[in-house]
Design an enzyme around this catalytic site. Structure first.
Site, PDB file in Angstrom:
ATOM      1  N   ASP A 169       0.796  -1.209   0.000  1.00 44.65           N
ATOM      2  CA  ASP A 169       0.000   0.000   0.000  1.00 44.65           C
ATOM      3  C   ASP A 169       0.844   1.283   0.000  1.00 44.65           C
ATOM      4  O   ASP A 169       0.540   2.245  -0.693  1.00 44.65           O
ATOM      5  CB  ASP A 169      -0.867  -0.050   1.266  1.00 44.65           C
ATOM      6  N   LEU A 170       1.889   1.276   0.809  1.00 46.77           N
ATOM      7  CA  LEU A 170       2.719   2.480   0.900  1.00 46.77           C
ATOM      8  C   LEU A 170       3.393   2.772  -0.443  1.00 46.77           C
ATOM      9  O   LEU A 170       3.467   3.919  -0.883  1.00 46.77           O
ATOM     10  CB  LEU A 170       3.780   2.316   1.994  1.00 46.77           C
ATOM     11  N   ALA A 171       3.846   1.693  -1.098  1.00 52.25           N
ATOM     12  CA  ALA A 171       4.489   1.868  -2.408  1.00 52.25           C
ATOM     13  C   ALA A 171       3.502   2.530  -3.359  1.00 52.25           C
ATOM     14  O   ALA A 171       3.817   3.508  -4.045  1.00 52.25           O
ATOM     15  CB  ALA A 171       4.954   0.521  -2.945  1.00 52.25           C
ATOM     16  N   ASP A 220      10.994   9.575   8.981  1.00 50.95           N
ATOM     17  CA  ASP A 220       9.902  10.078   9.801  1.00 50.95           C
ATOM     18  C   ASP A 220       9.220  11.070   8.868  1.00 50.95           C
ATOM     19  O   ASP A 220       9.771  12.138   8.583  1.00 50.95           O
ATOM     20  CB  ASP A 220      10.436  10.788  11.048  1.00 50.95           C
ATOM     21  N   HIS A 221       8.066  10.705   8.346  1.00 52.03           N
ATOM     22  CA  HIS A 221       7.547  11.505   7.233  1.00 52.03           C
ATOM     23  C   HIS A 221       7.202  12.935   7.652  1.00 52.03           C
ATOM     24  O   HIS A 221       7.112  13.822   6.821  1.00 52.03           O
ATOM     25  CB  HIS A 221       6.373  10.812   6.524  1.00 52.03           C
ATOM     26  N   HIS A 266       6.920  11.316  15.513  1.00 50.09           N
ATOM     27  CA  HIS A 266       6.598  12.570  14.822  1.00 50.09           C
ATOM     28  C   HIS A 266       6.601  13.778  15.758  1.00 50.09           C
ATOM     29  O   HIS A 266       7.147  14.824  15.439  1.00 50.09           O
ATOM     30  CB  HIS A 266       5.203  12.489  14.177  1.00 50.09           C
TER      31      HIS A 266
END
Ligand code: BG6
Length: 500
Positions: free
Chosen positions: A14-16, A179-180, A241
């Site tokens: 999913d992340l891809a 860490d987005h 985060h």
């Protein structure tokens, strides 16, 4: 940028689909990918190169901020992709992978620069790193890098163990921990913001009264019950985060010093006053959402969500009061909060300055840094709580931070990892110190020393969280709490809010 092979573990995931392919495509469109570039997608499914490319194309049509309208460019982009079936635990598969990587390197005439991106569950991080080493994939004649998603450990001990394991195959400077939040455009501009004359002006002759870091969300647990119920808000959002936002705020706003950013962030974490499991209840509020309404529609409470045990004690809300014991920030409380199923999605940092000496009628000056979903910075002078603003001049300045269609977090971060720039990745020191701070709180939760407050979905979280700033004479600067529509313009809306 040097020619590179991008080896993607979890290429069918999913992340891809949502983040990584769109990020790569946007970098490609902006001319920010190396001129010769090879992507090898890995997964257990029996896909072919063509299936992978079709999936990538679909993901771009659905999720990319730049739509793939130029067929020729899209074709050139997709030609870089190959697929290889791989069972993470099977050594022989890594030999096949190595062969494919080398074939492509030879075909393209590129050096053996390899970036391994681990978009897989954390239980696979260690075994994959091992296999990269033992297969020889990691001993090419170019550089190697490991890009790794969260979560980095489940507690202090498991984070240390994971780091030790990765350290057998990769050096610290080769590990890029995502860490987005560090990739978000506004967060990447904090340093420049701290140098802005209007912002520096705020600090002239005074210090902030407090800093608030907020990451409210309106979504619930979504389809992630299995992961979330073992994690909770403290691990899912706070340890990573929010503590990263605290470090970035503390080092980049005026007074944060100069020098190497990772060293400075580390020093902030070292200066963070520790909590113990005995003192946790005094500075931490934890909550769990009950049923309520989001956008007018009824939603179930956390324990009625599919896959969540009816007696789950997992936190979906955390608020904390922290103090940084150094010369720049001593005496300035940091209030931090995050939660699911709150009234609205809003991630922001608010720095509050009290009224100037002898002028209580002036109200507070606020520096409001909105990180998402809006990206903007406003400076508001003379801000009052509801009902008391009469006769006071309100000035609201919007600082241009160039937010329109700006790159997404993943685009920034993948671009940096390809370029070998570690600035916006979490260094091990930061991760370890964050877990060190959080561990006593986890222990306190485990021993039930901090009450779990239920809060209605669609509201502002547990009322008890208001007590944290209130004890110091402050309030959360949240968005308008009244249902009445304000007649102020967007930039002025903080003027009208009240916590009451
Ligand atoms: C993720 C968390 O890291 O961040 C999610 O696992 C959370 O639970 C998400 O929803 C929030 O990210 P953003 O970018 O939407 O603020």
């Amino acid at each position: 940028m040097e020619p590179t092979t991008f080896v993607l573990f979890g290429a069918t995931g999913d992340l891809a689909k949502r983040k990584i392919y769109p990020a790569l495509y946007n970098l490609f469109v902006r001319g920010k990918l190396p001129s010769a570039f090879s992507v090898i997608g890995l997964g257990r499914r029996e896909w072919t190169d063509e299936t992978l490319r079709a999936n990538v194309e679909q993901s771009l049509r659905r999720f990319s901020r730049t739509k793939p309208d130029d067929e020729a460019a899209l074709g050139r982009f997709l030609r870089a992709f190959r697929y290889c079936v791989l069972d993470i635990g099977r050594e022989a598969d890594y030999q096949r992978l190595l062969k494919l990587v080398k074939e492509r390197e030879a075909e393209l005439g590129i050096p053996e620069n390899r970036l391994f991106y681990l978009s897989v569950g954390p239980e696979h991080f260690g075994p994959i790193a091992d296999n990269i080493r033992s297969s020889g994939l990691g001993s090419g004649r170019g550089w190697k890098r490991l890009v790794i998603e969260k979560p980095f450990g489940h507690d202090l001990a498991s984070a240390r163990e994971l780091n030790r394991k990765l350290g057998e195959s990769f050096a610290e400077h080769e590990i890029y921990r995502i860490d987005h939040y560090l990739g978000k455009p506004v967060v990447q501009r904090l340093e420049a913001l701290g140098r802005h004359p209007a912002v520096r002006g705020l600090w002239t002759g005074r210090r902030p009264a407090n800093v608030q870091i907020v990451a409210d969300e309106s979504v619930g647990v979504e389809e992630r019950a299995g992961y979330y119920d073992k994690s909770g808000a403290l691990r899912d959002m706070f340890q990573n985060h929010l503590l990263q936002l605290l470090m970035m705020t503390a080092v980049h706003l005026p007074g944060g010093g100069s020098g190497d950013v990772h060293q400075r962030k580390k020093r902030i974490m070292e200066a963070l006053r520790p909590v113990t499991k005995e003192t946790a209840a005094a500075c931490i509020v934890r909550g769990q959402y009950a049923e309520g309404f989001i956008g007018g529609s009824p939603v179930v409470g956390y324990t009625a969500e599919p896959g969540i045990a009816p007696d789950s004690q997992t936190d979906t809300f955390i608020a904390a009061r922290l103090e940084i014991d150094n010369d720049d920030w001593r005496g300035v409380p940091f209030y931090i909060r995050t939660g699911k199923r709150l009234r609205e999605k809003s991630t922001r940092i608010v720095v509050e300055f009290g009224a100037p000496e002898g002028q209580p009628e002036h109200g507070s000056d606020l520096l409001v840094i909105e990180i998402g979903p809006n990206e903007r910075v406003t400076l508001q002078r003379g801000v009052q709580f509801a009902g008391s603003a009469e006769g006071i001049e309100q000035v609201s300045v919007e600082l241009d931070i160039n937010g329109d269609n700006s790159p997404e977090a993943y685009e920034n971060l993948i671009g940096d990892a390809l370029a070998g720039d570690p600035t916006f990745f979490a260094h091990w020191d930061e991760v370890e110190l964050s877990w060190r701070w959080v561990q006593p709180v986890l222990d306190a939760f485990a021993e039930n020393r901090v009450p779990l407050h239920r809060y209605a979905a669609g509201g502002f979280g547990p009322a008890e969280s208001d007590a944290l700033p209130a004890k110091d004479g402050f309030r959360w600067w949240l968005d308008d709490r009244s249902d009445a529509k304000s007649d102020k313009s967007e930039g002025e809306r903080y003027v009208c809010q009240s916590n009451g």
